[in-house]
Design an enzyme around this catalytic site. Structure first.
Site, PDB file in Angstrom:
ATOM      1  N   GLY A   1       4.832 -10.305   4.253  1.00  0.00           N
ATOM      2  CA  GLY A   1       5.799 -11.053   3.463  1.00  0.00           C
ATOM      3  C   GLY A   1       5.493 -12.527   3.447  1.00  0.00           C
TER       4      GLY A   1
ATOM      5  N   CYS B   1       9.063   3.711  -4.507  1.00  0.00           N
ATOM      6  CA  CYS B   1       9.468   3.837  -3.101  1.00  0.00           C
ATOM      7  C   CYS B   1      10.903   3.349  -2.927  1.00  0.00           C
ATOM      8  CB  CYS B   1       8.530   3.018  -2.218  1.00  0.00           C
ATOM      9  SG  CYS B   1       8.991   3.066  -0.489  1.00  0.00           S
TER      10      CYS B   1
ATOM     11  N   TYR C   1      -2.387   0.565   2.834  1.00  0.00           N
ATOM     12  CA  TYR C   1      -2.388  -0.799   2.311  1.00  0.00           C
ATOM     13  C   TYR C   1      -1.702  -1.833   3.209  1.00  0.00           C
ATOM     14  CZ  TYR C   1      -1.128  -4.778  -0.641  1.00  0.00           C
ATOM     15  OH  TYR C   1      -0.944  -6.047  -1.129  1.00  0.00           O
TER      16      TYR C   1
ATOM     17  N   CYS D   1       8.665  -6.308   4.642  1.00  0.00           N
ATOM     18  CA  CYS D   1       8.955  -7.415   5.557  1.00  0.00           C
ATOM     19  C   CYS D   1       8.256  -7.166   6.884  1.00  0.00           C
ATOM     20  CB  CYS D   1      10.449  -7.522   5.817  1.00  0.00           C
ATOM     21  SG  CYS D   1      11.414  -7.767   4.329  1.00  0.00           S
TER      22      CYS D   1
ATOM     23  N   ASN E   1      13.444  -4.698   8.459  1.00  0.00           N
ATOM     24  CA  ASN E   1      12.379  -4.263   7.563  1.00  0.00           C
ATOM     25  C   ASN E   1      12.745  -2.878   7.037  1.00  0.00           C
ATOM     26  OD1 ASN E   1       8.939  -3.114   8.040  1.00  0.00           O
ATOM     27  ND2 ASN E   1       9.977  -3.710   6.191  1.00  0.00           N
ATOM     28  N   GLY E   2      12.845  -2.765   5.730  1.00  0.00           N
ATOM     29  CA  GLY E   2      13.180  -1.467   5.148  1.00  0.00           C
ATOM     30  C   GLY E   2      14.123  -1.618   3.991  1.00  0.00           C
TER      31      GLY E   2
ATOM     32  N   CYS F   1       5.845  10.342   5.226  1.00  0.00           N
ATOM     33  CA  CYS F   1       6.494  10.279   3.929  1.00  0.00           C
ATOM     34  C   CYS F   1       5.399   9.919   2.929  1.00  0.00           C
ATOM     35  CB  CYS F   1       7.588   9.207   3.896  1.00  0.00           C
ATOM     36  SG  CYS F   1       8.223   8.947   2.221  1.00  0.00           S
TER      37      CYS F   1
ATOM     38  N   CYS G   1       5.657   8.486  -2.655  1.00  0.00           N
ATOM     39  CA  CYS G   1       5.064   7.721  -3.768  1.00  0.00           C
ATOM     40  C   CYS G   1       3.964   8.518  -4.466  1.00  0.00           C
ATOM     41  CB  CYS G   1       4.545   6.365  -3.287  1.00  0.00           C
ATOM     42  SG  CYS G   1       3.484   6.433  -1.840  1.00  0.00           S
TER      43      CYS G   1
ATOM     44  N   CYS H   1       5.827   6.233   6.880  1.00  0.00           N
ATOM     45  CA  CYS H   1       5.262   5.897   5.564  1.00  0.00           C
ATOM     46  C   CYS H   1       3.734   5.851   5.625  1.00  0.00           C
ATOM     47  CB  CYS H   1       5.800   4.532   5.130  1.00  0.00           C
ATOM     48  SG  CYS H   1       4.903   3.823   3.754  1.00  0.00           S
TER      49      CYS H   1
HETATM   50  P1  AMP Z   1      -1.829  -3.358  -9.648  1.00  0.00           P
HETATM   51  O1  AMP Z   1      -2.413  -1.996  -9.890  1.00  0.00           O
HETATM   52  O2  AMP Z   1      -2.293  -4.396 -10.596  1.00  0.00           O
HETATM   53  O3  AMP Z   1      -0.325  -3.291  -9.620  1.00  0.00           O
HETATM   54  O4  AMP Z   1      -2.298  -3.843  -8.222  1.00  0.00           O
HETATM   55  C1  AMP Z   1      -2.709  -2.949  -7.245  1.00  0.00           C
HETATM   56  C2  AMP Z   1      -3.142  -3.692  -6.019  1.00  0.00           C
HETATM   57  O5  AMP Z   1      -2.030  -4.420  -5.471  1.00  0.00           O
HETATM   58  C3  AMP Z   1      -3.583  -2.733  -4.926  1.00  0.00           C
HETATM   59  O6  AMP Z   1      -4.965  -2.560  -4.949  1.00  0.00           O
HETATM   60  C4  AMP Z   1      -3.130  -3.381  -3.649  1.00  0.00           C
HETATM   61  O7  AMP Z   1      -4.158  -4.196  -3.139  1.00  0.00           O
HETATM   62  C5  AMP Z   1      -1.955  -4.224  -4.076  1.00  0.00           C
HETATM   63  N1  AMP Z   1      -0.674  -3.557  -3.768  1.00  0.00           N
HETATM   64  C6  AMP Z   1      -0.413  -2.261  -3.595  1.00  0.00           C
HETATM   65  N2  AMP Z   1       0.902  -2.064  -3.343  1.00  0.00           N
HETATM   66  C7  AMP Z   1       1.483  -3.267  -3.356  1.00  0.00           C
HETATM   67  C8  AMP Z   1       2.809  -3.731  -3.149  1.00  0.00           C
HETATM   68  N3  AMP Z   1       3.800  -2.900  -2.899  1.00  0.00           N
HETATM   69  N4  AMP Z   1       3.023  -5.067  -3.242  1.00  0.00           N
HETATM   70  C9  AMP Z   1       2.027  -5.910  -3.516  1.00  0.00           C
HETATM   71  N5  AMP Z   1       0.756  -5.541  -3.717  1.00  0.00           N
HETATM   72  C10 AMP Z   1       0.476  -4.240  -3.641  1.00  0.00           C
END
Ligand code: AMP
Length: 459
Positions: A28, A384, A243, A2, A103-104, A438, A441, A237
């Site tokens: 989000g 996570c 990302y 979030c 957020n969390g 952290c 993951c 984190c």
């Molecule tokens: P997938 O391996 O198909 O699950 O998708 C991986 C891609 O989703 C990554 O390269 C990121 O760009 C994106 N991603 C990583 N973590 C998340 C997340 N928690 N929620 C949504 N997209 C994510």
């Protein structure tokens, strides 16, 4: 995941909050909401969907008058995705009107909920944030004590903005899992998940809210700032830098862009024996890592994808035909760039592996010769519990396959993950110790106690 924002002492509080939320939209896309106070009675407006669709001039100027505001954007893939869980949560209790945006992920939510239910509490939402409102309503004392006493009962990840009359409160859990920054625009303080939201609305980033800190702001002045709990060790984190956060944000004291460039440079070191014609990113998060890789390796940087910005993260696929087209709709390779080439392809992470598999397939369809696939983080092997919406272990490809098995599944010529040591180096200021992140993951080592009763919901 979030995004949260708070604005105080400003005639345009709701307008600034909505602009801030628009900047935090990547955190989000499911729902958005704003609470205002300071002029008329406290009011909250929230809806499902994107910020730009929810908040128009009519709503901001006529329906949300106020000098203080908090806002929230929510992301979840869970089945509990509905308006009822959209935030901020506004309540009326013995202390008056109070609103909270979070957020969390509060890991001891089930235990506290059970205790509250036994005391007769009634729950309207399925979200963990609701317990904080109950704890606040049941606490006694000054506003500072009410918030501090309530937060002391919580475990897990919680960056918060709280609004009561003209007082804006920002607070961060003792580990500091999720980011939260303090900024200023003229005589108004801003609190936001990311510094980019402060800067977009014309403000200046001042500092991070510290892990364990509660800050109370009113009429353009910091009334109080204190530690509700003394942090034993910071555990911010590291996936925020990989990302989640925007590249132009300062997260945990470092520009995200800078960290991502360094991730790419370290990847280039790890892959120094690889020869390729071009290095190209998977947009958008792979961009700066690919740039860093290119600079460090002297391999030409190329943009080989066109991204359709109208296909968001929460893109709903109503039919099988559209589902099959998802990868192509979001990203389309430029044939002239990749045809007949040996490429280094850089993305931020592999979670389930489905996105990468589809991208690699469409690159092959347009005639790429060889693919060296590189990720700017280590393999994700554990879920996570602190607010990143990762699936359970059985759906994490790296938790169930070796790197060689993943390489074969993805059908690439080589597969390289940034090592944890290199990721930590890329994300650390030289003055910081390596233990400030952290990285559960990637390691499965959680900084707080995790058991089968630990709550894991997506936020
Ligand atoms: P997938 O391996 O198909 O699950 O998708 C991986 C891609 O989703 C990554 O390269 C990121 O760009 C994106 N991603 C990583 N973590 C998340 C997340 N928690 N929620 C949504 N997209 C994510």
């Amino acid at each position: 995941m979030c995004g949260i924002i708070g604005v105080e002492n400003n005639e345009n509080a709701s307008v600034l909050a909505s602009a801030g939320l628009l900047t935090l939209q990547h955190r989000g896309e499911e729902s958005a909401g704003i609470t205002v106070s300071g002029k008329e009675k406290m009011k909250t407006f929230k809806s499902m969907g994107l910020v730009s669709r929810i908040f128009n001039d009519e709503i901001l100027l006529n329906k949300l008058p106020g000098t203080a505001a908090i806002g929230h954007v929510r992301y979840t893939t869970s089945s509990k995705s509905s308006l009822i869980n959209a935030q901020p949560f506004q309540i009326n209790c013995i202390h008056g009107n109070i609103s909270v945006a979070h957020n969390g992920n509060i890991t001891n939510f089930p235990q506290i909920k059970e205790m509250l239910l036994k005391k007769g509490a009634i729950f309207n939402h399925t979200s963990d944030t609701e317990i904080l409102l109950h704890l606040i309503a049941m606490s006694k004392g000054s506003l500072a004590n009410i918030v501090a006493n309530s937060m002391r009962k919580l475990e897990g990840a919680f960056s918060l903005v709280i609004l009561k009359d003209r007082t804006l409160i920002g607070a961060r859990d003792e580990n500091g899992f999720r980011p939260l920054v303090l900024g200023k625009i003229a005589n108004s303080y801003i609190i936001s998940s990311e510094s980019s939201a402060v800067e977009v609305i014309g403000g200046k980033y001042i500092r991070d809210i510290k892990p364990g800190e509660i800050i109370m702001i009113e009429n353009g002045r910091i009334k109080k700032s204190f530690l509700y709990k003394k942090p034993k060790k910071q555990n911010t984190c590291i996936f925020e830098q990989v990302y989640f956060s925007r590249s132009d944000s300062i997260v945990f004291g470092q520009t995200v862009k800078e960290a991502r460039v360094k991730m790419g440079e370290y990847l280039a070191q790890q892959m120094k024996n690889i020869k390729a014609d071009i290095v190209m990113p998977v947009p958008d998060t792979g961009y700066f890592a690919a740039l860093g890789f290119s600079r460090a390796s002297n391999i030409l940087f190329e943009n080989g994808f066109v991204r359709n910005h109208y296909v968001g993260r929460s893109f709903i696929k109503p039919s099988q035909t559209l589902r099959d087209l998802t990868a192509s709709l979001k990203l389309r390779p430029i044939k002239e760039v990749v045809y007949g080439k040996e490429i280094v392809l850089i993305d931020d992470s592999i979670v389930r592996g489905t996105t990468s598999k589809r991208l690699i397939n469409i690159l092959k369809e347009v005639g790429v010769k060889k693919i060296h696939f590189a990720l700017s983080c280590p393999p994700i092997i554990s879920s996570c519990y602190y607010g990143i919406d990762t699936p359970s272990k059985e759906h994490l490809i790296a938790a169930n396959n070796s790197i060689e098995e993943m390489r074969k599944y993805l059908s690439v010529d080589s597969l390289t993950f940034l090592t944890l040591d290199n990721l930590v180096k890329a994300c650390s200021f030289s003055s910081k110790k390596d233990d400030v992140f952290c990285a559960a993951c990637f390691t499965g080592k959680y900084p707080t106690k995790i058991s089968k009763n630990t709550y894991k919901e997506d936020c």
